[in-house]
Design a protein around this motif. Structure first.
Motif, PDB file in Angstrom:
ATOM      1  N   ASN A   1      -8.891   0.772   1.743  1.00 37.96           N
ATOM      2  CA  ASN A   1      -7.947  -0.270   2.159  1.00 37.96           C
ATOM      3  C   ASN A   1      -7.359  -0.013   3.554  1.00 37.96           C
ATOM      4  O   ASN A   1      -6.603  -0.843   4.065  1.00 37.96           O
TER       5      ASN A   1
ATOM      6  N   LYS B   1       3.802   4.144  -8.343  1.00 40.02           N
ATOM      7  CA  LYS B   1       2.553   3.443  -8.091  1.00 40.02           C
ATOM      8  C   LYS B   1       1.434   4.427  -7.771  1.00 40.02           C
ATOM      9  O   LYS B   1       1.657   5.456  -7.133  1.00 40.02           O
TER      10      LYS B   1
ATOM     11  N   SER C   1      -3.018   4.323  -3.115  1.00 37.67           N
ATOM     12  CA  SER C   1      -3.954   3.273  -2.682  1.00 37.67           C
ATOM     13  C   SER C   1      -5.295   3.873  -2.320  1.00 37.67           C
ATOM     14  O   SER C   1      -5.397   5.028  -1.877  1.00 37.67           O
ATOM     15  N   LYS C   2      -6.336   3.069  -2.493  1.00 35.58           N
ATOM     16  CA  LYS C   2      -7.684   3.528  -2.171  1.00 35.58           C
ATOM     17  C   LYS C   2      -7.863   3.606  -0.658  1.00 35.58           C
ATOM     18  O   LYS C   2      -7.378   2.759   0.073  1.00 35.58           O
TER      19      LYS C   2
ATOM     20  N   GLU D   1       0.843  -1.194   0.000  1.00 30.11           N
ATOM     21  CA  GLU D   1       0.000   0.000   0.000  1.00 30.11           C
ATOM     22  C   GLU D   1       0.881   1.248   0.000  1.00 30.11           C
ATOM     23  O   GLU D   1       2.026   1.217   0.458  1.00 30.11           O
ATOM     24  N   THR D   2       0.323   2.347  -0.497  1.00 30.21           N
ATOM     25  CA  THR D   2       1.083   3.608  -0.561  1.00 30.21           C
ATOM     26  C   THR D   2       0.807   4.522   0.628  1.00 30.21           C
ATOM     27  O   THR D   2       1.088   5.715   0.575  1.00 30.21           O
TER      28      THR D   2
END
Length: 552
Positions: A264, A257, A260-261, A29-30
């Motif tokens: 999440n 990238k 992330s949503k 994840e970001t």
């Protein structure tokens, strides 16, 4: 010492839990900043949570105990038969200390290396940053407000990319994260997961710095080329945030990238039920306490009940006052010894001995660093003036209130100096007085219906005085696994009553003497009396039952 290893094991388990949660759920994840705090929370939790213990009290019904005779010769024989054994706890502690010393030495050497790089160099102050342009062939790094680089090795554009990256490390105090992870690696050097944990922390810090630096730079692609160029440098300072990291490919992938949503973020909360399960399984301290049987009606033969309470904060003067009252009012000798107090002047250890003619009562409480539980000295006087003494050590909250007989409740304490009942104490009164002594008690709980040879050594003595049947029963039990001697004779009214003996499920003949059993082979002893014995074994158990399990 064993508790130290238990703490280390629990802490290592928590570190493993957080690392697994990060590796399997959050690594890709970001949410880099959130990941940073998650990983730090894992380390802090692994230190604090093993200290959090909640107590669960289990109340059990009291059970009488048959006669046990303790032979001093058995104890001497067992001591003589002891052979030298290696204490593996000390061996493991020695290995751990050696490893810790090695890593502390390595850290000291790294710190000395860092200090040699910073010492004596020209510092250029700009805002909150201190820049050092060195001639040494080392990778750029930051250490708190210091940013160190070799400008001769890079183009102006590359140097700008590097400095923006290191500013993020310095501004967000990433050095603290590096030092904390390094400290954990030293303390838990034996745990391979902690090294992976440290790597995850430093790698995530690089993701944060890359992301924030790229926002301030116009050419994102040029920044990535700078990352590739820096990989040629192999020299870096160990305890710093250095620009060079081995997994450059992962950094470039995470840099490009998509964000992330937000949904999440639920993954961060997965660890909460796991922590709850950890507390329930490993942090619950179960304390077994014996219920006190309340007597709802006291015989009319009782004239008075006097209770003298000894509290954890009782002073020496108060103890002396109790002694004087017991002697002057009841002619009872009261002696106190082995008194120890903590910094707050509360009792942590006390031994009380009471003598009333031939009747003896004694209580020993040793609570270690904790305070003792309140207890009371009870003097019961019957109509004929006969006095019985005892010691009550039960918790007030779990004793039912006494409904004293009409003859006693009608007495006026103000008119009768011999009737004193302390309102602060709820006392169980009957014709049978039981005094319990425990020489190794931390919670003042007296339960000894079963002896397990694997338990720690704990010698307790119970003395029961029955004013009706003139039975004096002395019980001594040791649970060190080797010294247990048992007698199944109970003398009452000049008769010998033999208890039923069951060994490994088999009924022994009445002539069987349990002292013939090798004490080293005894695994456990369970005893039953009264209704409980009859319910299990019928009329054969009327005089009590002794169940013995052997190691064979």
């Amino acid at each position: 010492m064993e508790s130290i290893f238990v703490y280390i094991a629990k802490s290592a388990g928590l570190v493993t839990l957080f690392y697994c949660a990060y590796y399997f759920l959050l690594r890709k994840e970001t949410f880099f900043t959130s990941n940073r705090w998650f990983l730090l929370t894992g380390l802090i939790t692994s230190v604090i949570l093993p200290f959090v213990v909640y107590t669960k009290v289990v109340w059990i019904n009291p059970a009488p105990i048959p006669n046990l005779n303790f032979s001093d010769t058995n104890l001497v024989q067992n001591i003589e038969n002891k052979t030298f054994e290696i204490n593996w706890l000390y061996v493991m502690l020695s290995v751990y200390c050696i490893g810790l010393l090695v890593f502390l030495t390595k850290f000291a050497m790294d710190f000395y290396s860092l200090n040699s790089v910073l010492k004596g160099k020209k510092v250029h102050q700009q805002a909150d940053f201190k820049f050092i342009d060195t001639n040494e062939n080392i990778a750029p790094f930051s250490y708190f407000e210091y940013i160190v680089y070799n400008s001769s090795m890079y183009t102006p554009a590359e140097l700008e990319n590097i400095i923006e990256h290191e500013k993020v490390h310095s501004d967000q105090n990433h050095t603290v994260d590096v030092l904390i992870s390094r400290a954990f690696c030293m303390l838990f050097w034996f745990n391979p997961v902690i090294w992976l944990y440290k790597k995850a922390i430093t790698q995530n810090l690089e993701f944060i710095a890359d992301k924030e630096a790229a926002k301030k730079l116009s050419d994102k692609k040029a920044y990535q080329y700078t990352l590739l160029k820096i990989t040629t440098h192999e020299s870096c300072v160990a305890i710093t945030n250095h620009f060079y990291q081995s997994l450059i490919k992962k950094r470039i992938v995470m840099l490009n990238k998509n964000q992330s949503k937000r949904r999440n973020s639920w993954k961060y909360y997965v660890v909460i039920p796991a922590l709850g399960a950890f507390v329930l399984l490993f942090q619950a301290e179960v304390v077994a306490k014996e219920k006190q049987q309340a007597v709802k009606e006291v015989s009319g033969e009782i004239e008075s009940v006097d209770v003298y309470r000894i509290k954890k904060n009782s002073t020496d003067a108060e103890l002396k006052e109790i002694k004087e009252k017991l002697k002057s009012i009841h002619n009872v000798d009261f002696e106190v010894s082995d008194v120890k107090r903590n910094a707050e002047n509360n009792l942590t250890s006390i031994k009380v001995a009471i003598k009333n003619g031939t009747q003896l009562a004694q209580s020993i409480q040793t609570a270690g660093d904790h305070t003792i539980k309140d207890f009371g000295v009870i003097v019961i006087t019957d109509k004929k003036g006969k006095k019985n003494v005892g010691i009550q050590t039960s918790d007030e909250a779990n004793i039912s209130k006494i409904a004293v007989s009409k003859k006693i409740s009608s007495l006026n304490a103000a008119k009768n100096d011999n009737c004193k009942t302390n309102a602060d104490s709820k006392t169980v009164v009957s014709k049978k007085l039981t005094t319990k002594i425990d020489t190794n008690v931390n919670d003042n709980t007296n339960t000894s219906t079963k002896t397990n040879s694997n338990a720690n050594t704990n010698i307790s003595t119970t003395v029961t005085i029955d004013t009706d049947n003139k039975i004096n029963t002395k019980v001594i039990t040791t649970t060190n696994g080797s010294v247990i001697a048992i007698s199944n004779e109970t003398k009452a009214a000049n008769k010998v009553l033999e208890s039923l003996v069951i060994v490994d499920g088999k009924e022994m003949p009445r002539s069987f003497d349990v002292n013939d059993i090798d004490t080293k082979k005894i695994e456990s002893v369970s005893v039953y009396k009264g209704v409980e014995a009859i319910a299990k074994y019928g009329e054969k158990g009327a005089n009590g039952v002794i169940e013995i399990e052997t190691r064979d």
